[in-house]
Design a protein around this motif. Structure first.
Motif, PDB file in Angstrom:
ATOM      1  N   LYS A   1       0.849  -1.182   0.000  1.00  0.00           N
ATOM      2  CA  LYS A   1       0.000   0.000   0.000  1.00  0.00           C
ATOM      3  C   LYS A   1       0.885   1.232   0.000  1.00  0.00           C
ATOM      4  CE  LYS A   1      -3.342   2.539   2.833  1.00  0.00           C
ATOM      5  NZ  LYS A   1      -4.090   2.539   4.126  1.00  0.00           N
ATOM      6  N   ILE A   2       0.624   2.134  -0.946  1.00  0.00           N
ATOM      7  CA  ILE A   2       1.433   3.350  -1.027  1.00  0.00           C
ATOM      8  C   ILE A   2       0.953   4.353   0.004  1.00  0.00           C
ATOM      9  CG2 ILE A   2      -0.027   4.414  -2.804  1.00  0.00           C
ATOM     10  CD1 ILE A   2       2.598   5.522  -4.044  1.00  0.00           C
TER      11      ILE A   2
ATOM     12  N   LEU B   1       2.096  -4.962  -6.191  1.00  0.00           N
ATOM     13  CA  LEU B   1       3.249  -5.850  -6.102  1.00  0.00           C
ATOM     14  C   LEU B   1       3.294  -6.739  -7.342  1.00  0.00           C
ATOM     15  CD1 LEU B   1       5.583  -6.715  -4.196  1.00  0.00           C
ATOM     16  CD2 LEU B   1       4.041  -8.488  -3.315  1.00  0.00           C
ATOM     17  N   ILE B   2       4.461  -6.813  -7.965  1.00  0.00           N
ATOM     18  CA  ILE B   2       4.648  -7.626  -9.164  1.00  0.00           C
ATOM     19  C   ILE B   2       5.604  -8.756  -8.819  1.00  0.00           C
ATOM     20  CG2 ILE B   2       5.358  -7.651 -11.575  1.00  0.00           C
ATOM     21  CD1 ILE B   2       4.780  -4.701 -11.721  1.00  0.00           C
ATOM     22  N   LYS B   3       5.077  -9.977  -8.753  1.00  0.00           N
ATOM     23  CA  LYS B   3       5.899 -11.143  -8.460  1.00  0.00           C
ATOM     24  C   LYS B   3       6.617 -11.621  -9.726  1.00  0.00           C
ATOM     25  CE  LYS B   3       5.019 -12.008  -4.054  1.00  0.00           C
ATOM     26  NZ  LYS B   3       6.080 -12.131  -3.016  1.00  0.00           N
TER      27      LYS B   3
ATOM     28  N   ASP C   1      10.959   9.592  -3.809  1.00  0.00           N
ATOM     29  CA  ASP C   1      11.033   8.701  -2.654  1.00  0.00           C
ATOM     30  C   ASP C   1       9.620   8.172  -2.400  1.00  0.00           C
ATOM     31  OD1 ASP C   1      11.488   7.345  -0.306  1.00  0.00           O
ATOM     32  OD2 ASP C   1      11.670   9.162   0.920  1.00  0.00           O
ATOM     33  N   ILE C   2       9.437   6.869  -2.555  1.00  0.00           N
ATOM     34  CA  ILE C   2       8.130   6.241  -2.396  1.00  0.00           C
ATOM     35  C   ILE C   2       8.109   5.488  -1.071  1.00  0.00           C
ATOM     36  CG2 ILE C   2       6.422   4.714  -3.412  1.00  0.00           C
ATOM     37  CD1 ILE C   2       7.034   7.155  -5.092  1.00  0.00           C
ATOM     38  N   SER C   3       7.151   5.843  -0.226  1.00  0.00           N
ATOM     39  CA  SER C   3       6.984   5.168   1.064  1.00  0.00           C
ATOM     40  C   SER C   3       5.836   4.168   0.947  1.00  0.00           C
ATOM     41  CB  SER C   3       6.701   6.193   2.166  1.00  0.00           C
ATOM     42  OG  SER C   3       6.526   5.557   3.407  1.00  0.00           O
ATOM     43  N   LEU C   4       6.109   2.895   1.288  1.00  0.00           N
ATOM     44  CA  LEU C   4       5.138   1.813   1.149  1.00  0.00           C
ATOM     45  C   LEU C   4       4.933   1.095   2.468  1.00  0.00           C
ATOM     46  CD1 LEU C   4       6.590   0.195  -2.113  1.00  0.00           C
ATOM     47  CD2 LEU C   4       4.634   1.753  -1.998  1.00  0.00           C
TER      48      LEU C   4
END
Length: 223
Positions: free
Chosen positions: A8-9, A116-118, A40-43
């Motif tokens: 989750k972003i 999310l990319i597995k 800067d991406i916080s997840l």
């Protein structure tokens, strides 16, 4: 991140931007402005067996090209408050390019979504990452693993091309009075003697002013 089942972003912020300008062939006065933004991406990463998410920060890179008209200039400008910068070399056409300055403004990013990319191994960009970006995160980037995150953010930008121009402003010398003004008399009688006698106050006109101008007594006009 490898054990995460969903993400989750939370927040996105701008770290820096790399701006470059180059002329466009066969389009005189037009220039391409290439901008590379670093975010800067916080997840929040969620695992299958835990309900408490883990906070993860990552780097997102976005590039944008804008074509703008920046006119042409044949003069060079140097300033005492700037570092020494050499001009561009002479091109194959025998002319020297005087590139305008590019300025990019960006609003605070809007964190929209992330997934999310597995099975996707994160890859670093071909261009080297600026040293200040690496220092911002405090460590080298981890590129190992079998998962990556695709983040969607919204931004608003304004790109400008700037040149120093000369503005002609007329200037005038300070004017000194060359004629001495004579003081007026303080005698009230002398002041009153210069006032015209108010004939209209004692002899009101018999017609309106516009009709009086057309009136001709010789033609039998009765006043």
């Amino acid at each position: 991140m490898n054990n995460a089942s969903s993400v989750k972003i939370c927040k996105a912020s701008v770290i820096t931007a790399d701006v470059s300008v180059e002329s466009i062939a066969f389009h005189r006065g037009c220039y391409a402005v290439d901008v590379t933004f670093y975010f800067d991406i916080s997840l929040e990463a969620y695992t299958c067996g835990s309900t408490i998410p883990s906070r993860v920060n990552g780097l997102a890179i976005y590039g944008k090209r804008s074509v703008l008209y920046g006119s042409e200039s044949n003069s060079k400008s140097f300033s005492s408050d700037s570092c020494i910068v050499c001009s561009q070399p002479v091109t194959s056409c025998g002319c020297t390019e005087f590139l305008p300055n590019a300025t990019v403004q960006i609003s605070e990013p809007m964190a929209l979504s992330a997934r999310l990319i597995k099975g996707s191994v994160p890859q670093l960009p071909c261009a080297p990452i600026p040293e200040c970006v690496i220092t911002y995160f405090g460590d080298d980037f981890a590129v190992t693993g079998d998962a990556s995150v695709s983040a969607t953010i919204g931004i608003f930008t304004i790109t400008q091309l700037e040149r120093n121009v000369q503005i002609m402003i007329p200037s005038y010398d300070f004017c000194i009075p060359r004629k001495e003004c004579k003081p007026e008399s303080d005698d009230p009688c002398e002041v009153f003697s210069r006032v015209d006698f108010p004939n209209e106050s004692f002899f009101p006109p018999n017609a309106r002013p516009e009709e009086r101008e057309k009136c001709n007594f010789e033609c039998g006009c009765n006043g």
